[in-house]
Write a protein that holds these residues in place. Structure first.
Motif, PDB file in Angstrom:
ATOM      1  N   PRO A 136     -29.923 146.143  54.984  1.00 17.71           N
ATOM      2  CA  PRO A 136     -29.817 146.476  53.627  1.00 17.71           C
ATOM      3  C   PRO A 136     -29.965 144.907  52.936  1.00 17.71           C
ATOM      4  O   PRO A 136     -29.482 144.193  53.210  1.00 17.71           O
ATOM      5  CB  PRO A 136     -28.579 147.129  53.466  1.00 17.71           C
ATOM      6  N   ILE A 137     -30.592 145.357  51.682  1.00 13.65           N
ATOM      7  CA  ILE A 137     -30.692 144.130  50.824  1.00 13.65           C
ATOM      8  C   ILE A 137     -29.605 144.461  49.694  1.00 13.65           C
ATOM      9  O   ILE A 137     -29.597 145.356  48.922  1.00 13.65           O
ATOM     10  CB  ILE A 137     -32.075 144.112  50.242  1.00 13.65           C
ATOM     11  N   VAL A 138     -28.918 143.414  49.244  1.00 12.77           N
ATOM     12  CA  VAL A 138     -27.996 143.389  48.210  1.00 12.77           C
ATOM     13  C   VAL A 138     -28.525 142.574  47.040  1.00 12.77           C
ATOM     14  O   VAL A 138     -28.571 141.261  47.188  1.00 12.77           O
ATOM     15  CB  VAL A 138     -26.731 142.881  48.459  1.00 12.77           C
ATOM     16  N   SER A 153     -29.953 154.804  35.121  1.00  7.54           N
ATOM     17  CA  SER A 153     -29.855 155.165  36.345  1.00  7.54           C
ATOM     18  C   SER A 153     -29.575 153.809  37.316  1.00  7.54           C
ATOM     19  O   SER A 153     -29.725 152.936  36.753  1.00  7.54           O
ATOM     20  CB  SER A 153     -31.131 155.688  36.985  1.00  7.54           C
ATOM     21  N   SER A 154     -29.200 154.154  38.518  1.00 10.20           N
ATOM     22  CA  SER A 154     -28.865 152.608  39.398  1.00 10.20           C
ATOM     23  C   SER A 154     -30.136 151.801  39.421  1.00 10.20           C
ATOM     24  O   SER A 154     -31.265 152.203  39.553  1.00 10.20           O
ATOM     25  CB  SER A 154     -28.540 152.964  40.838  1.00 10.20           C
ATOM     26  N   ILE A 155     -29.982 150.765  39.596  1.00  9.84           N
ATOM     27  CA  ILE A 155     -30.865 149.709  39.748  1.00  9.84           C
ATOM     28  C   ILE A 155     -31.505 149.958  41.448  1.00  9.84           C
ATOM     29  O   ILE A 155     -31.045 150.473  42.043  1.00  9.84           O
ATOM     30  CB  ILE A 155     -30.075 148.278  39.962  1.00  9.84           C
ATOM     31  N   GLN A 156     -32.786 149.781  40.965  1.00  8.78           N
ATOM     32  CA  GLN A 156     -33.911 150.034  42.216  1.00  8.78           C
ATOM     33  C   GLN A 156     -34.360 148.824  42.912  1.00  8.78           C
ATOM     34  O   GLN A 156     -34.601 147.926  42.103  1.00  8.78           O
ATOM     35  CB  GLN A 156     -34.938 151.001  41.844  1.00  8.78           C
ATOM     36  N   MET A 157     -34.429 148.816  44.247  1.00  8.99           N
ATOM     37  CA  MET A 157     -35.062 147.501  44.742  1.00  8.99           C
ATOM     38  C   MET A 157     -36.344 147.991  45.652  1.00  8.99           C
ATOM     39  O   MET A 157     -35.989 149.208  46.548  1.00  8.99           O
ATOM     40  CB  MET A 157     -34.214 146.807  45.813  1.00  8.99           C
ATOM     41  N   GLN A 158     -37.443 147.467  45.951  1.00 12.94           N
ATOM     42  CA  GLN A 158     -38.447 147.855  46.471  1.00 12.94           C
ATOM     43  C   GLN A 158     -39.041 146.444  47.370  1.00 12.94           C
ATOM     44  O   GLN A 158     -39.385 145.798  46.653  1.00 12.94           O
ATOM     45  CB  GLN A 158     -39.510 148.415  45.683  1.00 12.94           C
ATOM     46  N   PRO A 159     -38.844 146.617  48.732  1.00 15.78           N
ATOM     47  CA  PRO A 159     -38.307 147.543  49.444  1.00 15.78           C
ATOM     48  C   PRO A 159     -36.678 147.409  49.278  1.00 15.78           C
ATOM     49  O   PRO A 159     -36.229 146.331  48.976  1.00 15.78           O
ATOM     50  CB  PRO A 159     -38.610 147.190  50.929  1.00 15.78           C
ATOM     51  N   ASP A 160     -35.938 148.359  49.719  1.00 18.62           N
ATOM     52  CA  ASP A 160     -34.402 148.191  49.767  1.00 18.62           C
ATOM     53  C   ASP A 160     -34.116 147.610  51.054  1.00 18.62           C
ATOM     54  O   ASP A 160     -32.694 147.548  51.182  1.00 18.62           O
ATOM     55  CB  ASP A 160     -33.723 149.432  49.465  1.00 18.62           C
ATOM     56  N   ASP A 186     -29.367 140.464  26.450  1.00 16.53           N
ATOM     57  CA  ASP A 186     -30.003 141.151  25.321  1.00 16.53           C
ATOM     58  C   ASP A 186     -31.109 142.101  25.650  1.00 16.53           C
ATOM     59  O   ASP A 186     -31.913 142.540  25.087  1.00 16.53           O
ATOM     60  CB  ASP A 186     -30.435 140.260  23.958  1.00 16.53           C
ATOM     61  N   VAL A 187     -30.538 142.852  26.704  1.00 13.63           N
ATOM     62  CA  VAL A 187     -31.504 143.861  27.471  1.00 13.63           C
ATOM     63  C   VAL A 187     -31.615 145.232  26.635  1.00 13.63           C
ATOM     64  O   VAL A 187     -30.516 145.723  26.646  1.00 13.63           O
ATOM     65  CB  VAL A 187     -31.235 144.175  28.634  1.00 13.63           C
ATOM     66  N   LYS A 188     -32.834 145.656  26.324  1.00 15.13           N
ATOM     67  CA  LYS A 188     -32.717 146.991  25.697  1.00 15.13           C
ATOM     68  C   LYS A 188     -34.143 147.722  26.038  1.00 15.13           C
ATOM     69  O   LYS A 188     -34.408 148.591  25.397  1.00 15.13           O
ATOM     70  CB  LYS A 188     -32.764 146.805  24.175  1.00 15.13           C
ATOM     71  N   GLU A 189     -34.637 147.458  27.061  1.00 18.05           N
ATOM     72  CA  GLU A 189     -36.011 148.211  27.593  1.00 18.05           C
ATOM     73  C   GLU A 189     -35.936 147.996  29.092  1.00 18.05           C
ATOM     74  O   GLU A 189     -35.254 147.100  29.585  1.00 18.05           O
ATOM     75  CB  GLU A 189     -37.076 147.426  27.011  1.00 18.05           C
ATOM     76  N   ASP A 190     -36.725 148.814  29.650  1.00 17.03           N
ATOM     77  CA  ASP A 190     -36.658 148.469  31.296  1.00 17.03           C
ATOM     78  C   ASP A 190     -37.070 147.347  31.906  1.00 17.03           C
ATOM     79  O   ASP A 190     -38.061 146.617  30.889  1.00 17.03           O
ATOM     80  CB  ASP A 190     -37.995 149.671  31.796  1.00 17.03           C
ATOM     81  N   PHE A 191     -36.819 146.934  32.783  1.00 17.36           N
ATOM     82  CA  PHE A 191     -37.106 145.649  33.403  1.00 17.36           C
ATOM     83  C   PHE A 191     -37.571 145.528  34.834  1.00 17.36           C
ATOM     84  O   PHE A 191     -37.181 146.535  35.428  1.00 17.36           O
ATOM     85  CB  PHE A 191     -35.854 144.576  33.241  1.00 17.36           C
ATOM     86  N   SER A 192     -38.247 144.807  35.301  1.00 16.81           N
ATOM     87  CA  SER A 192     -38.729 144.351  36.732  1.00 16.81           C
ATOM     88  C   SER A 192     -38.736 143.263  36.716  1.00 16.81           C
ATOM     89  O   SER A 192     -39.556 142.348  36.403  1.00 16.81           O
ATOM     90  CB  SER A 192     -40.188 145.348  36.940  1.00 16.81           C
ATOM     91  N   ARG A 193     -38.290 142.508  37.919  1.00 20.20           N
ATOM     92  CA  ARG A 193     -38.263 141.038  38.461  1.00 20.20           C
ATOM     93  C   ARG A 193     -38.444 141.123  39.875  1.00 20.20           C
ATOM     94  O   ARG A 193     -37.868 141.807  40.681  1.00 20.20           O
ATOM     95  CB  ARG A 193     -37.190 140.460  38.011  1.00 20.20           C
ATOM     96  N   THR A 214     -38.707 143.455  44.858  1.00 19.43           N
ATOM     97  CA  THR A 214     -38.848 143.910  43.382  1.00 19.43           C
ATOM     98  C   THR A 214     -37.605 144.502  42.846  1.00 19.43           C
ATOM     99  O   THR A 214     -37.419 145.546  43.314  1.00 19.43           O
ATOM    100  CB  THR A 214     -40.073 144.782  43.052  1.00 19.43           C
ATOM    101  N   VAL A 215     -37.049 144.062  41.846  1.00 16.84           N
ATOM    102  CA  VAL A 215     -35.648 144.609  41.330  1.00 16.84           C
ATOM    103  C   VAL A 215     -35.880 145.007  40.095  1.00 16.84           C
ATOM    104  O   VAL A 215     -36.265 144.338  39.145  1.00 16.84           O
ATOM    105  CB  VAL A 215     -34.602 143.710  41.522  1.00 16.84           C
ATOM    106  N   SER A 216     -35.732 146.644  40.062  1.00 18.44           N
ATOM    107  CA  SER A 216     -36.081 147.158  38.458  1.00 18.44           C
ATOM    108  C   SER A 216     -34.992 147.992  38.265  1.00 18.44           C
ATOM    109  O   SER A 216     -34.078 148.470  38.787  1.00 18.44           O
ATOM    110  CB  SER A 216     -37.232 147.860  38.751  1.00 18.44           C
ATOM    111  N   GLY A 217     -35.030 148.124  36.723  1.00 14.32           N
ATOM    112  CA  GLY A 217     -33.997 149.214  36.221  1.00 14.32           C
ATOM    113  C   GLY A 217     -34.461 149.715  34.932  1.00 14.32           C
ATOM    114  O   GLY A 217     -35.400 149.463  34.162  1.00 14.32           O
ATOM    115  N   LYS A 218     -34.108 151.072  34.861  1.00 15.79           N
ATOM    116  CA  LYS A 218     -34.506 151.959  33.570  1.00 15.79           C
ATOM    117  C   LYS A 218     -33.336 151.538  32.494  1.00 15.79           C
ATOM    118  O   LYS A 218     -32.070 152.032  32.831  1.00 15.79           O
ATOM    119  CB  LYS A 218     -34.691 153.350  33.978  1.00 15.79           C
TER     120      LYS A 218
END
Length: 311
Positions: A136-138, A153-160, A186-193, A214-218
């Motif tokens: 698993p990736i942390v 929702s929880s942070i998503q990773m692709q692939p995990d 100062d996060v106030k919108e969805d992100f993807s890195r 790819t780490v993303s969050g809503k």
């Protein structure tokens, strides 16, 4: 006053020519000397991987003209040793007998350079069987949100997860793979890195089937709401009647703005177990949330204790 005579140009020219002739004669002679050759190993069996850095230099004795020796030392060409046929000493230690490689080394030396002797009689390689495991990736994510915003929702990773291949002794104790840290402000919108996998120095011979994740969050705006919900009492004996000071408790919750209208009184179920109070000699009941929507950020009950009287 007499002038001192300078050294004539013809004398200097003669001296230079003499030195040049001497160098040519000297360098044309054959000598026997030791040199250091850089070596590399090729054709290591596919099911084996290097676990430690092997010897990368080999001392040999050569016989050649001075010119050839100087050229060989100045322009050191890497010598490749075929490691397809290895001798095994113990579990992860293999070795090559250098006498078997004398012809192969000679062929890789410049013409006119004759290999006389190899200093070492054996070259040892620490090899481990190739193992593959899925880990698993942390993610290491630190986020400072704009006031009123949070993850919906929880942070998503692709692939995990990642496939790790390498020597058994290097990957057998690996439990997970870490990502490079991410810090957002100062996060106030969805992100993807896109984030790189951390590969420590002690995993030099370990291979990963991916290099980045790819780490993303809503992210949504959150708000607080509250409702009065009836309390149900469990395990109350038939011969006992109690009177609670409150019949309802206030449920205070934090929810994403998009889900706010999905909440009503039926979204919650609150129960108190009379047997818990009886067994612990308590004169109050402890309300617990039995049912709640899964998308709530947090929830609490007011009051957290309900006093009662036995009639």
């Amino acid at each position: 006053m007499k002038k001192s005579k300078g050294v004539s140009k013809s004398f200097i020219g003669f001296l230079c020519v003499s030195i040049l002739i001497w160098i040519l004669i000297t360098m044309s002679k054959e000598y026997t000397t030791s040199i250091i050759l850089p070596i590399a190993y090729e054709n290591i069996p596919q099911n084996l991987l290097l676990q430690k850095e092997p010897l990368k230099q080999l001392e040999v004795t050569i016989k050649a003209s001075g010119f050839k020796i100087a050229l060989t030392k100045f322009k050191q060409k890497q010598i490749f040793l075929d490691a397809s046929s290895l001798n095994r000493k113990k579990k992860s230690t293999y070795y090559l007998l250098t006498r078997s490689y004398k012809t192969a080394i000679q062929k890789q030396l410049s013409i006119g350079v004759n290999l006389q002797q190899i200093a070492k009689d054996s070259l040892f390689l620490n090899l481990g069987s190739l193992q593959t495991k899925k880990l698993p990736i942390v993610a290491d994510v630190k986020i400072d949100y704009h006031v009123g915003y949070d993850l919906s929702s929880s942070i998503q990773m692709q692939p995990d997860s990642v496939l790790v291949s390498g020597p058994e002794n290097q990957i057998k104790n690996l439990k997970s793979i870490q990502l490079e840290p991410i810090k957002l402000s100062d996060v106030k919108e969805d992100f993807s890195r896109e984030v790189a996998i951390v590969k420590s120095n002690n995993l030099k011979n370990v291979r990963f089937n991916i290099a980045k994740v790819t780490v993303s969050g809503k992210v949504e705006k959150f708000t607080e709401g509250s409702l009065l919900v009836d309390v149900e009492i469990l395990n109350l004996p038939e011969n006992i009647t109690i009177n609670t000071l409150v019949k309802k408790v206030e449920v205070v919750y934090v929810v994403a703005l998009s889900n706010f209208n999905k909440i009503d009184e039926d979204s919650f179920q609150i129960k108190c177990d009379y047997k818990t109070a009886e067994n612990n000699n308590l004169n109050y009941l402890i309300p617990k949330i039995i049912k709640k929507p899964p998308f709530l950020k947090s929830v609490k009950l007011i009051p957290s204790k309900i006093d009662f009287l036995i009639q």
